[in-house]
Design a protein around this motif. Structure first.
Motif, PDB file in Angstrom:
ATOM      1  N   LEU A   1       0.835  -1.207   0.000  1.00 16.48           N
ATOM      2  CA  LEU A   1       0.000   0.000   0.000  1.00 16.48           C
ATOM      3  C   LEU A   1       0.865   1.251   0.000  1.00 16.48           C
ATOM      4  CD1 LEU A   1      -3.071   0.997   0.622  1.00 16.48           C
ATOM      5  CD2 LEU A   1      -2.217   1.340   2.898  1.00 16.48           C
ATOM      6  N   LEU A   2       1.884   1.263   0.858  1.00 15.64           N
ATOM      7  CA  LEU A   2       2.780   2.416   0.940  1.00 15.64           C
ATOM      8  C   LEU A   2       3.551   2.601  -0.357  1.00 15.64           C
ATOM      9  CD1 LEU A   2       4.120   1.986   4.581  1.00 15.64           C
ATOM     10  CD2 LEU A   2       2.502   3.687   3.795  1.00 15.64           C
ATOM     11  N   GLN A   3       3.935   1.467  -0.964  1.00 17.88           N
ATOM     12  CA  GLN A   3       4.655   1.537  -2.246  1.00 17.88           C
ATOM     13  C   GLN A   3       3.785   2.187  -3.309  1.00 17.88           C
ATOM     14  OE1 GLN A   3       5.868  -2.407  -3.410  1.00 17.88           O
ATOM     15  NE2 GLN A   3       7.967  -2.038  -2.835  1.00 17.88           N
ATOM     16  N   ARG A   4       2.520   1.765  -3.378  1.00 19.99           N
ATOM     17  CA  ARG A   4       1.593   2.309  -4.390  1.00 19.99           C
ATOM     18  C   ARG A   4       1.388   3.804  -4.174  1.00 19.99           C
ATOM     19  NH1 ARG A   4      -1.486  -2.509  -3.667  1.00 19.99           N
ATOM     20  NH2 ARG A   4      -3.030  -1.428  -2.393  1.00 19.99           N
ATOM     21  N   ARG A   5       1.283   4.202  -2.883  1.00 19.43           N
ATOM     22  CA  ARG A   5       1.098   5.632  -2.593  1.00 19.43           C
ATOM     23  C   ARG A   5       2.297   6.437  -3.035  1.00 19.43           C
ATOM     24  NH1 ARG A   5      -1.347   6.252   3.440  1.00 19.43           N
ATOM     25  NH2 ARG A   5      -3.276   5.141   3.047  1.00 19.43           N
TER      26      ARG A   5
ATOM     27  N   ALA B   1       4.468   5.622  -5.315  1.00 18.40           N
ATOM     28  CA  ALA B   1       4.517   5.612  -6.791  1.00 18.40           C
ATOM     29  C   ALA B   1       3.526   6.625  -7.362  1.00 18.40           C
ATOM     30  CB  ALA B   1       4.202   4.212  -7.302  1.00 18.40           C
ATOM     31  N   SER B   2       2.309   6.697  -6.792  1.00 16.80           N
ATOM     32  CA  SER B   2       1.304   7.635  -7.327  1.00 16.80           C
ATOM     33  C   SER B   2       1.724   9.075  -7.086  1.00 16.80           C
ATOM     34  CB  SER B   2      -0.071   7.364  -6.693  1.00 16.80           C
ATOM     35  OG  SER B   2      -0.053   7.671  -5.317  1.00 16.80           O
ATOM     36  N   ARG B   3       2.477   9.327  -5.999  1.00 18.83           N
ATOM     37  CA  ARG B   3       2.979  10.682  -5.730  1.00 18.83           C
ATOM     38  C   ARG B   3       3.982  11.103  -6.782  1.00 18.83           C
ATOM     39  NH1 ARG B   3       4.435   9.911   0.099  1.00 18.83           N
ATOM     40  NH2 ARG B   3       2.381   9.376   0.881  1.00 18.83           N
ATOM     41  N   GLU B   4       4.826  10.124  -7.232  1.00 22.76           N
ATOM     42  CA  GLU B   4       5.801  10.444  -8.298  1.00 22.76           C
ATOM     43  C   GLU B   4       5.055  10.671  -9.613  1.00 22.76           C
ATOM     44  OE1 GLU B   4       8.484   7.150  -8.303  1.00 22.76           O
ATOM     45  OE2 GLU B   4       9.059   7.510  -6.238  1.00 22.76           O
TER      46      GLU B   4
END
Lengths: 90, 73
Positions: B64-68, B70-73
């Motif tokens: 979940l943290l990884q996806r967040r 990634a979406s911020r980048e």
């Protein structure tokens, strides 16, 4: 942390938790013993006795839960140790 | 100390939950055998449920943290 400060914080925490328990007990016993019929201001004898018993039981439950929690967490710690030892030797 | 606070809150919530569910007979001051057995099961179930929940949470949170991120980048 300074041991005296830690003791003081622990004492404050205990007071907070007792207050929290008291609030929950009040809510639970009111739900169990006082029906929502507000025609009369006075509690009946049955309702009063129910509240007395409810408090006694709630405190008993609180004590037993504490013992069970410590029992179960000790069991879990032993299980974790055994698991770690198992993976270590494997 | 914040961990102790969390633990004690869980303890209080457990007491409330198990009391509400298991203690129905207010004709006596002492706990009946049925209530005692119910409380034992309630405590054990809550602890096991909490463990399972924690296990699932710990497994799912990193992705979940990884996806967040990634979406911020």
């Amino acid at each position: 942390m300074d041991p005296l400060r830690a003791q003081q914080l622990a004492a404050e925490l205990e007071v907070d938790m007792m207050a929290d328990m008291y609030n929950r007990m009040t809510q639970a016993c009111h739900r169990k013993c006082v029906p929502p019929y507000y025609k009369d201001a006075e509690l009946s004898k049955g309702e009063s006795v129910c509240l007395d018993r409810c408090v006694a039981k709630y405190l008993e439950v609180h004590e037993r839960m504490g013992k069970k929690l410590t029992e179960l967490s000790v069991q879990d710690e032993e299980l974790l140790k055994r698991m770690q030892q198992g993976t270590g030797t494997a | 100390l914040p961990q102790l606070r969390d633990f004690l809150l869980v303890y209080n919530r457990m007491t409330e939950l198990c009391f509400r569910h298991c203690v129905c007979n207010l004709n006596y001051r002492l706990l009946t055998a049925r209530e005692e057995s119910c409380l034992h099961s309630c405590a054990a179930r809550l602890v096991h449920a909490n463990h399972r929940l924690m296990g699932a949470y710990v497994q799912l949170v990193p992705s979940l943290l990884q996806r967040r991120a990634a979406s911020r980048e």
